[in-house]
Design a protein around this motif. Structure first.
Motif, mmCIF file in Angstrom:
data_model
loop_
_atom_site.group_PDB
_atom_site.id
_atom_site.type_symbol
_atom_site.label_atom_id
_atom_site.label_comp_id
_atom_site.label_asym_id
_atom_site.label_seq_id
_atom_site.Cartn_x
_atom_site.Cartn_y
_atom_site.Cartn_z
ATOM 1 N N THR A 19 0.866 -1.225 -0.242
ATOM 2 C CA THR A 19 -0.032 0.068 -0.040
ATOM 3 C C THR A 19 0.809 1.211 -0.023
ATOM 4 O O THR A 19 2.038 1.149 0.486
ATOM 5 C CB THR A 19 -0.724 0.095 1.327
ATOM 6 N N GLY A 20 0.261 2.278 -0.417
ATOM 7 C CA GLY A 20 1.114 3.750 -0.590
ATOM 8 C C GLY A 20 0.052 4.801 -0.319
ATOM 9 O O GLY A 20 -0.768 4.890 0.469
ATOM 10 N N GLY A 21 0.471 6.051 -0.746
ATOM 11 C CA GLY A 21 0.073 7.251 -0.263
ATOM 12 C C GLY A 21 -1.279 7.407 -0.936
ATOM 13 O O GLY A 21 -2.148 8.071 -0.249
ATOM 14 N N GLY A 22 -1.665 6.843 -1.631
ATOM 15 C CA GLY A 22 -3.043 6.746 -2.020
ATOM 16 C C GLY A 22 -4.093 6.450 -1.124
ATOM 17 O O GLY A 22 -5.318 7.089 -1.186
ATOM 18 N N VAL A 23 -3.880 5.524 -0.356
ATOM 19 C CA VAL A 23 -4.676 5.210 0.659
ATOM 20 C C VAL A 23 -4.665 6.471 1.884
ATOM 21 O O VAL A 23 -6.044 6.648 2.173
ATOM 22 C CB VAL A 23 -4.367 3.857 1.612
ATOM 23 N N ILE A 24 -3.948 7.128 2.059
ATOM 24 C CA ILE A 24 -3.890 8.277 3.078
ATOM 25 C C ILE A 24 -4.706 9.339 2.294
ATOM 26 O O ILE A 24 -5.655 9.971 2.983
ATOM 27 C CB ILE A 24 -2.436 8.772 3.274
ATOM 28 N N ASN A 25 -4.385 9.642 0.995
ATOM 29 C CA ASN A 25 -5.151 10.592 0.372
ATOM 30 C C ASN A 25 -6.712 10.553 0.171
ATOM 31 O O ASN A 25 -7.431 11.391 -0.200
ATOM 32 C CB ASN A 25 -4.498 10.846 -1.120
ATOM 33 N N SER A 26 -6.880 9.126 0.104
ATOM 34 C CA SER A 26 -8.477 8.766 0.034
ATOM 35 C C SER A 26 -9.432 9.003 1.034
ATOM 36 O O SER A 26 -10.542 8.536 1.158
ATOM 37 C CB SER A 26 -8.421 7.191 -0.671
ATOM 38 N N GLY A 27 -8.789 9.248 2.492
ATOM 39 C CA GLY A 27 -9.402 9.717 3.379
ATOM 40 C C GLY A 27 -9.580 8.355 4.331
ATOM 41 O O GLY A 27 -9.280 7.398 4.417
ATOM 42 N N PRO A 28 -10.246 8.702 5.571
ATOM 43 C CA PRO A 28 -10.249 7.639 6.639
ATOM 44 C C PRO A 28 -11.211 6.471 6.423
ATOM 45 O O PRO A 28 -10.723 5.256 6.908
ATOM 46 C CB PRO A 28 -10.840 8.355 7.835
ATOM 47 N N GLU A 29 -12.142 6.722 5.428
ATOM 48 C CA GLU A 29 -12.848 5.614 4.921
ATOM 49 C C GLU A 29 -11.955 4.241 4.051
ATOM 50 O O GLU A 29 -12.069 3.210 4.722
ATOM 51 C CB GLU A 29 -13.947 5.824 4.016
ATOM 52 N N SER A 31 -8.596 3.782 4.720
ATOM 53 C CA SER A 31 -7.768 3.032 5.690
ATOM 54 C C SER A 31 -8.988 2.220 6.393
ATOM 55 O O SER A 31 -8.443 0.968 6.691
ATOM 56 C CB SER A 31 -7.305 4.213 6.800
ATOM 57 N N LYS A 32 -9.978 2.362 6.683
ATOM 58 C CA LYS A 32 -10.995 1.514 7.341
ATOM 59 C C LYS A 32 -11.254 0.341 6.563
ATOM 60 O O LYS A 32 -11.195 -0.870 7.168
ATOM 61 C CB LYS A 32 -12.350 2.374 7.584
ATOM 62 N N TYR A 55 -2.305 2.051 7.791
ATOM 63 C CA TYR A 55 -2.961 0.887 8.584
ATOM 64 C C TYR A 55 -1.865 0.580 9.862
ATOM 65 O O TYR A 55 -0.828 1.084 10.058
ATOM 66 C CB TYR A 55 -2.199 -0.311 7.620
ATOM 67 N N PRO A 56 -2.476 0.129 11.035
ATOM 68 C CA PRO A 56 -1.884 0.121 12.345
ATOM 69 C C PRO A 56 -0.496 -0.412 12.406
ATOM 70 O O PRO A 56 -0.206 -1.574 11.905
ATOM 71 C CB PRO A 56 -2.930 -0.485 13.213
ATOM 72 N N GLY A 57 0.500 0.425 12.800
ATOM 73 C CA GLY A 57 2.028 -0.017 12.875
ATOM 74 C C GLY A 57 2.186 -1.342 13.691
ATOM 75 O O GLY A 57 3.121 -1.926 13.548
ATOM 76 N N ASP A 58 1.451 -1.444 14.771
ATOM 77 C CA ASP A 58 1.425 -2.601 15.887
ATOM 78 C C ASP A 58 0.606 -3.650 15.447
ATOM 79 O O ASP A 58 0.548 -4.683 16.409
ATOM 80 C CB ASP A 58 1.075 -1.712 17.158
ATOM 81 N N ASP A 59 0.000 -3.820 14.274
ATOM 82 C CA ASP A 59 -0.633 -5.080 13.935
ATOM 83 C C ASP A 59 0.199 -6.159 13.563
ATOM 84 O O ASP A 59 1.204 -5.822 12.728
ATOM 85 C CB ASP A 59 -1.827 -4.658 12.848
#
Length: 336
Positions: A19-29, A31-32, A55-59
């Motif tokens: 995964t990359g920055g596209g997930v961040i730029n696409s908003g919290p939904e 990431s969910k 994505y949670p870094g501690d998962d």
């Protein structure tokens, strides 16, 4: 396309989500949904630098940031940079470009790191070297844009900033609607789309007045949480929630493309005298303010979005404001 994606996953012997920055730029939904997909499949997941935080870094399924930035020293430099260890990060990236001076990624990452550290001449030098090795490199042009803007060269900065589209995924535009690039707007309807955080939207919303003054009917998509504040701007014809479909329009425009196509420079920033009024205080807060009228009352916004991958570079700690808080005659209110 989705069926092909599912078929490829089924045929994969060792699937992994990259995964990359596209997930961040696409908003919290986004990431969910990513978290749900990873949990559902049980596949491991890794990330680019720009995708950290989605994505949670501690998962237990998260493998960390994937090394896509060239040499081991370049990877080490970015890891140190993420940890806030700027001097060590710079030493590592200098070692990377010394060992492999023809590696585009090393010079590109050096531009990112030195720009963030405020070493703007070095950032520009790194960007120039990146572009020599790979003409048209979007990341290097984005580094140049950010340095120009930080130095107040708005014309050059905004012109180069349109190259962010080659680095950051912009998912909200309509594929069948032309983007506005300075065409006449009299009698036209234009859909303006915010693409970044609340702060950027609140600052750049003022530019929509220039569109209205050119004769446009302006339609703006907004995060719901900003509606109450920004809906007071009467030159906007219609406000719609981000997840709503806009009415039929002649053009669309990303909000941070407007400065370039409007020709904004340091001498022509519109509405410098202000354009927003704070809503009335609720009674308890007003009573609290009134009880300290003899003091200088300061409202403090000291944090950005804690879910942002680079939040440690954007937000301050409360302890850094201690000298202000301890000033006699100053009363500080946290607005977070």
């Amino acid at each position: 396309e989705l069926d092909k994606f599912i078929d490829l996953i089924k045929k994969s012997s060792k699937p992994i989500f990259y995964t990359g920055g596209g997930v961040i730029n696409s908003g919290p939904e986004a990431s969910k949904y990513l978290r749900e997909l990873v949990s559902l499949t049980g596949f491991p997941i890794t990330s680019t630098l720009q995708g950290l935080g989605a994505y949670p870094g501690d998962d237990q399924q998260f493998l960390g940031m994937l090394g896509m930035h060239g040499t081991a020293y370049a990877n080490k430099a970015l890891a140190l940079f993420e940890l806030g260890r700027g001097k060590e990060s710079l030493d590592a990236i200098d070692q990377a470009v010394t060992l492999e001076p023809s590696k585009v990624e090393g010079w590109s990452n050096r531009g990112i790191i030195t720009s963030a550290m405020g070493l703007y001449d070095e950032a520009l030098r790194s960007a120039v070297e990146t572009l020599r090795l790979e003409p048209g490199h979007s990341g290097a042009i984005l580094t140049q844009a950010q340095v120009y803007l930080l130095r107040g060269d708005f014309k050059a900065g905004w012109r180069a900033y349109v190259h962010r589209h080659g680095v950051r995924q912009v998912h909200k535009v309509q594929s069948d609607l032309p983007s506005w690039k300075g065409e006449p707007l009299s009698g036209k309807r234009i859909h303006v789309i915010p693409e970044q955080g609340f702060g950027d939207t609140t600052q750049f919303i003022r530019l929509t007045k220039a569109l209205a003054e050119r004769g446009a009917e302006v339609v703006v998509s907004l995060p719901t949480r900003l509606m109450g504040l920004l809906a007071q701007l009467d030159w906007v014809s219609a406000w719609i929630a981000e997840d709503e479909a806009p009415p039929a329009c002649d053009y669309q425009a990303l909000m941070l493309d407007l400065p370039h196509f409007l020709g904004i420079d340091e001498s022509s920033i519109p509405l410098a005298e202000g354009y927003l009024e704070a809503p009335p205080l609720d009674a308890p807060f007003e009573a609290l303010i009134d009880s300290h009228r003899r003091d200088l009352n300061v409202g403090l916004v000291w944090r950005g979005n804690p879910g942002h991958a680079a939040d440690h570079l954007r937000s301050m700690r409360l302890k850094h404001w201690e000298p202000l808080v301890r000033q006699a005659g100053v009363r500080v209110f946290s607005l977070q």
